[in-house]
Design a protein around this motif. Structure first.
Motif, PDB file in Angstrom:
ATOM      1  N   LEU A   1       0.833  -1.211   0.000  1.00  9.31           N
ATOM      2  CA  LEU A   1       0.000   0.000   0.000  1.00  9.31           C
ATOM      3  C   LEU A   1       0.867   1.260   0.000  1.00  9.31           C
ATOM      4  N   GLU A   2       1.973   1.224   0.739  1.00  7.33           N
ATOM      5  CA  GLU A   2       2.873   2.384   0.734  1.00  7.33           C
ATOM      6  C   GLU A   2       3.488   2.585  -0.646  1.00  7.33           C
ATOM      7  N   LYS A   3       3.866   1.494  -1.301  1.00  9.98           N
ATOM      8  CA  LYS A   3       4.418   1.604  -2.659  1.00  9.98           C
ATOM      9  C   LYS A   3       3.383   2.173  -3.622  1.00  9.98           C
ATOM     10  N   ALA A   4       2.095   1.899  -3.325  1.00 18.58           N
ATOM     11  CA  ALA A   4       1.027   2.368  -4.215  1.00 18.58           C
ATOM     12  C   ALA A   4       0.655   3.823  -3.979  1.00 18.58           C
ATOM     13  N   GLY A   5       1.271   4.470  -2.986  1.00 16.95           N
ATOM     14  CA  GLY A   5       1.021   5.883  -2.765  1.00 16.95           C
ATOM     15  C   GLY A   5       0.749   6.270  -1.327  1.00 16.95           C
ATOM     16  N   LEU A   6       0.541   5.280  -0.444  1.00 18.52           N
ATOM     17  CA  LEU A   6       0.241   5.593   0.948  1.00 18.52           C
ATOM     18  C   LEU A   6       1.399   6.299   1.647  1.00 18.52           C
ATOM     19  N   GLU A   7       2.647   5.950   1.273  1.00 11.93           N
ATOM     20  CA  GLU A   7       3.806   6.557   1.918  1.00 11.93           C
ATOM     21  C   GLU A   7       3.860   8.063   1.660  1.00 11.93           C
ATOM     22  N   LYS A   8       3.479   8.498   0.455  1.00 13.57           N
ATOM     23  CA  LYS A   8       3.453   9.926   0.145  1.00 13.57           C
ATOM     24  C   LYS A   8       2.392  10.644   0.983  1.00 13.57           C
ATOM     25  N   ILE A   9       1.242   9.982   1.143  1.00 12.57           N
ATOM     26  CA  ILE A   9       0.183  10.566   1.969  1.00 12.57           C
ATOM     27  C   ILE A   9       0.641  10.676   3.424  1.00 12.57           C
ATOM     28  N   MET A  10       1.322   9.609   3.905  1.00 14.39           N
ATOM     29  CA  MET A  10       1.817   9.607   5.290  1.00 14.39           C
ATOM     30  C   MET A  10       2.802  10.746   5.528  1.00 14.39           C
ATOM     31  N   SER A  11       3.636  11.039   4.537  1.00 16.56           N
ATOM     32  CA  SER A  11       4.647  12.082   4.703  1.00 16.56           C
ATOM     33  C   SER A  11       4.019  13.464   4.871  1.00 16.56           C
ATOM     34  N   ARG A  12       2.757  13.610   4.462  1.00 14.81           N
ATOM     35  CA  ARG A  12       2.082  14.913   4.556  1.00 14.81           C
ATOM     36  C   ARG A  12       1.471  15.155   5.929  1.00 14.81           C
ATOM     37  N   ILE A  13       1.431  14.118   6.770  1.00 14.64           N
ATOM     38  CA  ILE A  13       0.796  14.294   8.084  1.00 14.64           C
ATOM     39  C   ILE A  13       1.833  14.251   9.205  1.00 14.64           C
ATOM     40  N   TYR A  14       3.077  14.612   8.900  1.00 15.24           N
ATOM     41  CA  TYR A  14       4.128  14.674   9.917  1.00 15.24           C
ATOM     42  C   TYR A  14       3.726  15.672  11.002  1.00 15.24           C
ATOM     43  N   PRO A  15       3.909  15.363  12.300  1.00 22.74           N
ATOM     44  CA  PRO A  15       4.551  14.170  12.873  1.00 22.74           C
ATOM     45  C   PRO A  15       3.589  13.030  13.218  1.00 22.74           C
ATOM     46  N   LEU A  16       2.309  13.154  12.799  1.00 20.33           N
ATOM     47  CA  LEU A  16       1.357  12.089  13.120  1.00 20.33           C
ATOM     48  C   LEU A  16       1.727  10.765  12.463  1.00 20.33           C
ATOM     49  N   ASN A  17       2.538  10.830  11.383  1.00 23.90           N
ATOM     50  CA  ASN A  17       2.933   9.574  10.731  1.00 23.90           C
ATOM     51  C   ASN A  17       3.739   8.683  11.669  1.00 23.90           C
ATOM     52  N   HIS A  18       4.507   9.276  12.584  1.00 25.01           N
ATOM     53  CA  HIS A  18       5.229   8.478  13.583  1.00 25.01           C
ATOM     54  C   HIS A  18       4.250   7.687  14.451  1.00 25.01           C
ATOM     55  N   VAL A  19       3.182   8.356  14.873  1.00 23.50           N
ATOM     56  CA  VAL A  19       2.175   7.717  15.726  1.00 23.50           C
ATOM     57  C   VAL A  19       1.468   6.595  14.971  1.00 23.50           C
ATOM     58  N   VAL A  20       1.118   6.858  13.718  1.00 26.04           N
ATOM     59  CA  VAL A  20       0.433   5.850  12.897  1.00 26.04           C
ATOM     60  C   VAL A  20       1.316   4.618  12.717  1.00 26.04           C
TER      61      VAL A  20
END
Length: 323
Positions: free
Chosen positions: A194-213
């Motif tokens: 899922l991250e390869k499909a684009g989820l990782e880019k979305i996660m990078s936009r919610i820093y620092p909540l991506n650490h919590v996720v």
């Protein structure tokens, strides 16, 4: 050549729970090993740090995790469930990274340099980054001998996702012949796909909540890794999120937290790269004899604490031995 190969196969520091050492990474060291007293001293310090991780952090946290996971799920409060999985999340890190540190330290004492096996995985901003930091030698082994031979990422997208699922199913099977381990591996295969499909880019936009996720996803994964069956894992996750009508906080949670809050605090602090940054700041200045003596006293204190703990405690599980 045969002697060097035999020495590599039987080299005990990395046999049981150390990093996966490939022959080509130590072949030159086997024939042209350089030994020095400075390297030996560094090896002793690294070994003491690894032993301290295992005995002073992993063991008490493991006791908390075992207590919680031995409790019937119907009797677990939400607080106890979270305390248990946080304790296990920290235990498995300090248990295995501690053994890796001891293996690296022993290697230094014999004149060998091993690659690092952990790089503060719990500060990761994505699941993919987590696995680049966790058990690095295993990840690189599966990448070079399974993922790339299957075509890696240089194939059609659906084949890349297939390759990821195959690699992660095998990673789960490598840890044990249990459906919970295989499900744990497939769980990570799906997340990374899922991250390869684009989820990782979305996660990078919610820093620092991506650490919590990421931490939340990792802890859910550790539930499957720790549980004996799917039913217990599902019920435990429901207890974590208060979906079974469990009380939020009970006397068990309060007792576990009040008795073990010091190991929890220290473990959380050491899991972040605070001390390496302090060391880097110190190394930017000339190191004084006072600093050297202080460092020596700290290592002696840690070693003494380990000895006292082992004398006074019979609880010393070898968590990663079965993997």
């Amino acid at each position: 050549k045969l002697f060097n190969l035999s020495l590599y196969i039987t080299f005990f520091p990395q046999l049981v729970a150390g990093p996966i050492i490939r022959y080509n990474s130590v072949a030159e060291q086997l024939s042209k090993r350089v030994f020095s007293s400075i390297q030996f001293a560094e090896g002793i310090k690294r070994f003491i740090l690894g032993l301290s991780k295992k005995v002073l952090l992993a063991n008490p946290l493991g006791y908390v995790a075992d207590t919680v996971f031995a409790t019937p799920v119907m009797d677990l409060s939400t607080g106890s469930a979270w305390i248990g999985i946080i304790a296990y999340t920290l235990q498995i890190y300090y248990d295995f990274s501690g053994y890796s540190d001891m293996a690296i330290g022993l290697g230094k004492m014999f004149g060998f340099e091993f690659a690092e096996n952990f790089n503060y995985p719990y500060i990761s901003k994505s699941v993919s980054e987590f696995w680049r930091r966790w058990h690095i030698s295993l990840g690189s082994w599966f990448r070079d001998y399974v993922y790339i031979p299957l075509g890696g990422s240089k194939v059609a997208p659906w084949k890349m996702y297939r390759n990821l699922l195959i690699v992660w199913a095998l990673t789960g099977f490598w840890h044990g012949a249990s459906w919970t381990f295989i499900a744990w591996g497939i769980y990570y295969g799906i997340l990374i796909a899922l991250e390869k499909a684009g989820l990782e880019k979305i996660m990078s936009r919610i820093y620092p909540l991506n650490h919590v996720v990421v931490l939340l996803l990792v802890m859910i994964g550790w539930v499957f890794f720790r549980a004996d069956n799917f039913g217990y894992a599902a019920d435990f996750i429901l207890a974590m999120f208060h979906s079974r009508g469990n009380v939020i906080f009970d006397s068990q949670a309060l007792a576990l937290l009040s008795i073990n809050w010091i190991p929890f605090v220290i473990a959380i602090m050491v899991a972040a790269p605070i001390f390496p940054k302090l060391q880097k700041w110190q190394f930017s200045k000339p190191i004084t004899n006072v600093q050297n003596v202080f460092a020596l006293l700290i290592h002696c204190f840690l070693f003494a604490e380990v000895i006292l703990y082992l004398i006074n405690s019979t609880y010393n599980p070898f968590l990663y031995f079965r993997f």
